[in-house]
Design a protein around this motif. Structure first.
Motif, PDB file in Angstrom:
ATOM      1  N   ASP A 168      47.027 -13.945 -66.914  1.00 38.12           N
ATOM      2  CA  ASP A 168      46.751 -15.027 -66.157  1.00 38.12           C
ATOM      3  C   ASP A 168      45.714 -15.950 -66.919  1.00 38.12           C
ATOM      4  N   HIS A 169      44.691 -15.286 -67.297  1.00 40.69           N
ATOM      5  CA  HIS A 169      43.498 -16.075 -67.828  1.00 40.69           C
ATOM      6  C   HIS A 169      42.833 -15.192 -68.655  1.00 40.69           C
ATOM      7  N   GLY A 170      41.821 -15.548 -69.490  1.00 45.41           N
ATOM      8  CA  GLY A 170      40.338 -14.882 -69.963  1.00 45.41           C
ATOM      9  C   GLY A 170      39.234 -14.916 -69.077  1.00 45.41           C
ATOM     10  N   TYR A 171      38.325 -14.591 -69.854  1.00 48.15           N
ATOM     11  CA  TYR A 171      36.943 -14.814 -69.174  1.00 48.15           C
ATOM     12  C   TYR A 171      36.135 -15.372 -70.190  1.00 48.15           C
ATOM     13  N   VAL A 172      34.640 -15.992 -69.550  1.00 47.45           N
ATOM     14  CA  VAL A 172      33.628 -16.091 -70.294  1.00 47.45           C
ATOM     15  C   VAL A 172      32.449 -15.171 -69.482  1.00 47.45           C
ATOM     16  N   ILE A 173      31.541 -14.524 -70.330  1.00 48.63           N
ATOM     17  CA  ILE A 173      30.518 -13.844 -70.055  1.00 48.63           C
ATOM     18  C   ILE A 173      29.369 -14.829 -69.789  1.00 48.63           C
ATOM     19  N   LEU A 174      28.848 -14.756 -68.817  1.00 47.52           N
ATOM     20  CA  LEU A 174      27.696 -15.595 -68.366  1.00 47.52           C
ATOM     21  C   LEU A 174      26.399 -14.889 -68.553  1.00 47.52           C
ATOM     22  N   GLU A 175      26.301 -14.437 -69.766  1.00 42.59           N
ATOM     23  CA  GLU A 175      24.975 -13.937 -70.159  1.00 42.59           C
ATOM     24  C   GLU A 175      24.414 -14.693 -71.216  1.00 42.59           C
ATOM     25  N   PRO A 176      23.062 -14.730 -71.420  1.00 42.49           N
ATOM     26  CA  PRO A 176      22.375 -15.694 -72.323  1.00 42.49           C
ATOM     27  C   PRO A 176      23.041 -15.839 -73.846  1.00 42.49           C
ATOM     28  N   LYS A 197      23.602 -14.425 -55.799  1.00 41.18           N
ATOM     29  CA  LYS A 197      24.339 -13.679 -56.764  1.00 41.18           C
ATOM     30  C   LYS A 197      25.508 -14.523 -57.223  1.00 41.18           C
ATOM     31  N   PHE A 198      25.975 -13.991 -58.534  1.00 40.59           N
ATOM     32  CA  PHE A 198      26.754 -14.750 -59.341  1.00 40.59           C
ATOM     33  C   PHE A 198      27.747 -13.795 -60.001  1.00 40.59           C
ATOM     34  N   LYS A 199      28.811 -14.008 -60.515  1.00 30.09           N
ATOM     35  CA  LYS A 199      29.358 -13.129 -61.198  1.00 30.09           C
ATOM     36  C   LYS A 199      29.262 -13.309 -62.858  1.00 30.09           C
ATOM     37  N   VAL A 200      29.127 -12.112 -63.427  1.00 25.70           N
ATOM     38  CA  VAL A 200      28.873 -12.058 -64.875  1.00 25.70           C
ATOM     39  C   VAL A 200      30.199 -12.710 -65.507  1.00 25.70           C
ATOM     40  N   PHE A 201      31.351 -12.024 -65.213  1.00 21.21           N
ATOM     41  CA  PHE A 201      32.458 -12.467 -66.020  1.00 21.21           C
ATOM     42  C   PHE A 201      33.152 -13.337 -64.913  1.00 21.21           C
ATOM     43  N   GLN A 202      33.326 -14.632 -65.543  1.00 20.05           N
ATOM     44  CA  GLN A 202      34.086 -15.743 -64.787  1.00 20.05           C
ATOM     45  C   GLN A 202      35.321 -16.452 -65.448  1.00 20.05           C
ATOM     46  N   HIS A 203      35.948 -17.296 -64.895  1.00 22.50           N
ATOM     47  CA  HIS A 203      37.125 -17.967 -65.396  1.00 22.50           C
ATOM     48  C   HIS A 203      37.479 -19.001 -64.514  1.00 22.50           C
ATOM     49  N   GLY A 204      38.354 -19.915 -65.204  1.00 20.02           N
ATOM     50  CA  GLY A 204      38.606 -21.054 -64.488  1.00 20.02           C
ATOM     51  C   GLY A 204      38.145 -22.477 -65.120  1.00 20.02           C
ATOM     52  N   THR A 241      44.616 -17.731 -61.379  1.00 21.14           N
ATOM     53  CA  THR A 241      45.616 -16.908 -60.998  1.00 21.14           C
ATOM     54  C   THR A 241      46.598 -17.835 -60.248  1.00 21.14           C
ATOM     55  N   ILE A 242      46.072 -18.560 -59.076  1.00 18.08           N
ATOM     56  CA  ILE A 242      46.901 -19.453 -58.126  1.00 18.08           C
ATOM     57  C   ILE A 242      47.616 -20.339 -59.256  1.00 18.08           C
ATOM     58  N   ASN A 243      46.796 -21.013 -59.995  1.00 18.79           N
ATOM     59  CA  ASN A 243      47.535 -22.202 -60.758  1.00 18.79           C
ATOM     60  C   ASN A 243      48.551 -21.565 -61.568  1.00 18.79           C
ATOM     61  N   PHE A 244      48.035 -20.221 -62.218  1.00 11.12           N
ATOM     62  CA  PHE A 244      49.114 -19.905 -63.359  1.00 11.12           C
ATOM     63  C   PHE A 244      50.444 -19.440 -62.742  1.00 11.12           C
ATOM     64  N   LYS A 245      50.463 -18.681 -61.273  1.00  9.05           N
ATOM     65  CA  LYS A 245      51.751 -18.445 -60.930  1.00  9.05           C
ATOM     66  C   LYS A 245      52.731 -19.701 -60.603  1.00  9.05           C
ATOM     67  N   SER A 246      51.965 -20.852 -60.237  1.00  8.01           N
ATOM     68  CA  SER A 246      52.622 -22.070 -59.955  1.00  8.01           C
ATOM     69  C   SER A 246      53.266 -22.600 -61.267  1.00  8.01           C
ATOM     70  N   PHE A 261      50.551 -14.653 -78.365  1.00 10.90           N
ATOM     71  CA  PHE A 261      49.646 -15.544 -77.439  1.00 10.90           C
ATOM     72  C   PHE A 261      50.244 -16.493 -76.698  1.00 10.90           C
ATOM     73  N   SER A 262      49.697 -16.874 -75.650  1.00  7.11           N
ATOM     74  CA  SER A 262      50.088 -17.964 -74.756  1.00  7.11           C
ATOM     75  C   SER A 262      48.991 -18.834 -73.988  1.00  7.11           C
ATOM     76  N   TYR A 263      49.141 -19.525 -73.340  1.00 11.21           N
ATOM     77  CA  TYR A 263      47.926 -20.326 -72.611  1.00 11.21           C
ATOM     78  C   TYR A 263      47.996 -20.088 -71.029  1.00 11.21           C
ATOM     79  N   SER A 264      46.618 -20.219 -70.634  1.00 14.59           N
ATOM     80  CA  SER A 264      46.512 -20.142 -68.947  1.00 14.59           C
ATOM     81  C   SER A 264      47.055 -21.447 -68.461  1.00 14.59           C
ATOM     82  N   SER A 265      46.920 -21.660 -67.203  1.00 13.13           N
ATOM     83  CA  SER A 265      47.033 -22.779 -66.425  1.00 13.13           C
ATOM     84  C   SER A 265      45.470 -23.522 -66.640  1.00 13.13           C
TER      85      SER A 265
END
Length: 200
Positions: free
Chosen positions: A109-117, A177-184, A25-30, A16-20
């Protein structure tokens, strides 16, 4: 799952490793600090691997992100997570066949959270409209653009790298609208990323 399913044909180790921070993605590349202009880079935007020669040193892929970020329209689920996995795994198998190198490392570069109840921690109702007004539907916001110190004190955000970043799985409703899978944000799901080392 990749680690388990690839072991049928390859020697695979899972780490395993860590995201930025923010986990995007942009911050990860940096953070990687790799000069891509001095590397042989293969870019995978679709399932046509014809342009890939196999001697590239680095491959950049939008999969499975492009699927996950458009997996649902409104309340309609366009495809299932198993379908996304199967398509992405097939692409990975095809790519591994083309790569000339014996030792391969796969990172994310990152994982996700699922924005469902069932997966979220809602912000207190009295705070929801206030935080949505500042943060919108995203998981982070430049500190130079807004002042969200109030929500840092409340424990919903942290301030790091000149950004306000959503903590844990806290979320708030927004209109439209919003994305169900988000990151950041900064949660285990977003910030701890798998590393696969493969020997052909």
């Amino acid at each position: 799952m990749f680690s388990h399913d690839l072991k049928a044909n390859f020697s695979v180790n899972l780490g395993f490793s860590y995201s930025s921070l923010p986990s995007d993605t942009i911050n990860f590349k940096s953070m990687l600090n790799i000069n891509l202009s001095k590397k042989k880079v293969g870019v995978i935007n679709d399932f046509d691997l014809t342009p890939i020669k196999g001697n590239e040193e680095i491959f950049l892929s939008r999969f499975p992100d492009s699927y996950l970020e458009s997996i649902q329209e409104g309340k309609t689920r366009i495809q299932t997570i198993p379908e996304v996995y199967n398509k992405t795994f097939k692409l990975l198998e095809d790519l591994l066949e083309k790569i000339e190198f014996e030792d391969i490392t796969i990172i994310s570069d990152h994982g996700y959270v699922i924005l469902e109840p069932e997966f979220i921690i809602p912000v207190e109702p009295s705070m929801q409209k206030l935080i949505a007004r500042i943060m919108g539907g995203g998981r982070f916001k430049k500190a130079s653009e807004v002042n969200a110190d109030k929500f840092v004190k409340e424990g919903y955000l942290i301030k790091a790298n000149d950004n306000y970043i959503a903590k844990s799985r806290y979320t708030w409703p927004i209109s439209g609208k919003f994305k169900v899978f988000q990151h950041g944000g900064i949660s285990l799901l977003e910030c701890i990323t798998p590393v696969l080392t493969i020997k052909k």
